[in-house]
Design a protein around this motif. Structure first.
Motif, PDB file in Angstrom:
ATOM      1  N   UNK A 107      -4.262  -1.576  -7.067  1.00 23.59           N
ATOM      2  CA  UNK A 107      -3.003  -0.847  -7.028  1.00 23.59           C
ATOM      3  C   UNK A 107      -1.879  -1.826  -7.336  1.00 23.59           C
ATOM      4  N   UNK A 108      -0.975  -1.420  -8.197  1.00 21.23           N
ATOM      5  CA  UNK A 108       0.054  -2.364  -8.639  1.00 21.23           C
ATOM      6  C   UNK A 108       0.991  -2.799  -7.517  1.00 21.23           C
ATOM      7  N   UNK A 109       1.150  -1.946  -6.458  1.00 19.08           N
ATOM      8  CA  UNK A 109       2.017  -2.350  -5.354  1.00 19.08           C
ATOM      9  C   UNK A 109       1.515  -3.620  -4.678  1.00 19.08           C
ATOM     10  N   UNK A 110       0.185  -3.787  -4.657  1.00 22.32           N
ATOM     11  CA  UNK A 110      -0.386  -4.968  -4.012  1.00 22.32           C
ATOM     12  C   UNK A 110      -0.012  -6.237  -4.772  1.00 22.32           C
ATOM     13  N   UNK A 111       0.126  -6.126  -6.096  1.00 23.80           N
ATOM     14  CA  UNK A 111       0.549  -7.274  -6.892  1.00 23.80           C
ATOM     15  C   UNK A 111       2.062  -7.441  -6.840  1.00 23.80           C
ATOM     16  N   UNK A 112       2.792  -6.349  -7.004  1.00 26.61           N
ATOM     17  CA  UNK A 112       4.254  -6.414  -7.049  1.00 26.61           C
ATOM     18  C   UNK A 112       4.849  -6.903  -5.735  1.00 26.61           C
ATOM     19  N   UNK A 113       4.243  -6.528  -4.617  1.00 32.77           N
ATOM     20  CA  UNK A 113       4.787  -6.863  -3.310  1.00 32.77           C
ATOM     21  C   UNK A 113       3.947  -7.898  -2.562  1.00 32.77           C
ATOM     22  N   UNK A 162       1.368   1.107   1.884  1.00 33.55           N
ATOM     23  CA  UNK A 162       2.055   0.337   2.921  1.00 33.55           C
ATOM     24  C   UNK A 162       2.281  -1.116   2.497  1.00 33.55           C
ATOM     25  N   UNK A 163       2.104  -1.405   1.222  1.00 35.99           N
ATOM     26  CA  UNK A 163       2.267  -2.775   0.726  1.00 35.99           C
ATOM     27  C   UNK A 163       3.678  -3.295   1.031  1.00 35.99           C
ATOM     28  N   UNK A 164       3.754  -4.634   1.277  1.00 37.06           N
ATOM     29  CA  UNK A 164       2.640  -5.574   1.384  1.00 37.06           C
ATOM     30  C   UNK A 164       1.929  -5.423   2.727  1.00 37.06           C
ATOM     31  N   UNK A 165       0.601  -5.512   2.674  1.00 35.74           N
ATOM     32  CA  UNK A 165      -0.213  -5.322   3.869  1.00 35.74           C
ATOM     33  C   UNK A 165      -1.029  -6.588   4.140  1.00 35.74           C
ATOM     34  N   UNK A 170       1.557  -3.482   7.910  1.00 32.58           N
ATOM     35  CA  UNK A 170       2.065  -2.937   6.665  1.00 32.58           C
ATOM     36  C   UNK A 170       3.570  -3.080   6.561  1.00 32.58           C
ATOM     37  N   UNK A 171       4.062  -3.101   5.313  1.00 30.90           N
ATOM     38  CA  UNK A 171       5.503  -3.204   5.013  1.00 30.90           C
ATOM     39  C   UNK A 171       6.125  -4.439   5.658  1.00 30.90           C
ATOM     40  N   UNK A 172       5.414  -5.556   5.608  1.00 34.49           N
ATOM     41  CA  UNK A 172       5.885  -6.772   6.267  1.00 34.49           C
ATOM     42  C   UNK A 172       6.602  -7.688   5.281  1.00 34.49           C
TER      43      UNK A 172
END
Length: 313
Positions: free
Chosen positions: A146-152, A179-182, A193-195
């Motif tokens: 999932x791109x959020x895992x890379x972006x965040x 919930x990225x970044x997780x 999550x969301x840290x």
């Protein structure tokens, strides 16, 4: 363009009760790029990855790949790889570690024993021993999943590493991309999550003292999701932050309603009623092509049990 994490944030979706489940984590260092299903789509031998996936089914062990933050070059030559095994069930929490050159040695492990919390086979088969050092902070960064895992996730891992924090790794998959970044923190197995970087530093600082942070916590991976939500709710009610203070004794019922019995290390017991709700329909991850309604764990009641009721449960 909106991302799944942006949508989840805008919907104020609760993170409690969304952690991946595993009684024991087995983490293998693997440099280079990771595909969406990293065990079979990375520079790790895919046949070995498939064998590991099959070997751990039903054991409570979850296998994941890890790498140090930064560039992910893999020269294709044998390298020493760090391996961690971590059991997260209160009362028998531990992290053991070793270094190997041939990842096929993992096949010598007794995965059922690992899942039960027995580290002796890990130590004897791989020359392992207790992990010495700070708690591990494992940031999900697999952008192919999932791109959020890379972006965040990747910027967070890089910032933590640049600050001198030890024990920081990137990890392949913790679920809950929205919930990225997780982050998974070991030894106790709580997922967040969301840290941001300052959150992780505080979480690791508390973990070093045997305490946990409830805010932003998705749950303890040792428990199924109703148990995760129930434990966090009880912690909030009691103001209890000792990592090993609470255990899930049993979970009765099935979706959409459960009765979770929890015990405190001092002998007190509670029953927490957890109900399953649904989030608004939307893509559950950036790569999803259809709409979904992720389940959300909602607390309906928290009540203390008498000694008689606790014994009967």
């Amino acid at each position: 363009m909106s991302t799944c994490s942006t949508v989840s944030w805008d919907l104020d979706e609760p993170v409690s009760g969304t952690a991946p489940t595993a009684t024991t984590w087995l983490l293998l260092e693997q440099p280079g790029p990771w595909g969406a299903k990293a065990l079979t789509s990375s520079h790790l031998d895919p046949a070995l990855g498939r064998t590991l996936e099959e070997a751990v089914k039903g054991t409570g062990v979850r296998v994941a790949l890890i790498r140090r933050p930064g560039r992910h070059a893999d020269r294709g030559t044998p390298v020493e790889r760090r391996v961690y095994a971590a059991h997260t069930v209160p009362g028998n929490v531990w992290v053991h570690a070793t270094t190997i050159r041939d990842p096929r040695r993992l096949l010598d492990l007794d995965f059922a024993a690992l899942g039960r919390g027995d580290h002796r086979g890990f130590d004897s088969a791989l020359d392992g021993g207790p992990h010495i050092g700070d708690p591990l902070a494992l940031v999900c960064t697999n952008g192919k999943r999932d791109r959020c895992c890379a972006l965040l996730g990747r910027p967070l891992a890089a910032e933590l590493a640049a600050s001198g924090a030890s024990g920081v790794w990137e990890i392949t998959h913790l679920g809950g991309h929205r919930f990225s970044p997780t982050v998974l923190v070991l030894p106790h197995g709580y997922v967040y999550g969301r840290v941001q970087a300052h959150d992780v530093k505080e979480i690791v600082h508390r973990a070093r003292e045997g305490r946990i942070v409830v805010e932003g916590c998705r749950g303890n991976s040792a428990w199924e999701r109703p148990g995760q939500a129930a434990e966090l709710a009880l912690r909030s009610t009691l103001g209890e932050d000792a990592a090993g203070a609470l255990s899930v004794v049993r979970t009765d019922g099935a979706a959409p309603r459960w009765e979770v019995t929890l015990a405190h290390a001092d002998g007190r017991h509670w029953r927490v009623t957890v109900a399953q709700g649904a989030s608004s329909p939307r893509p559950e991850s950036c790569g999803a092509s259809v709409l979904g309604s992720p389940a959300r764990m909602e607390i309906a009641a928290v009540r203390a049990l008498t000694v008689t009721a606790a014994l009967a449960s």
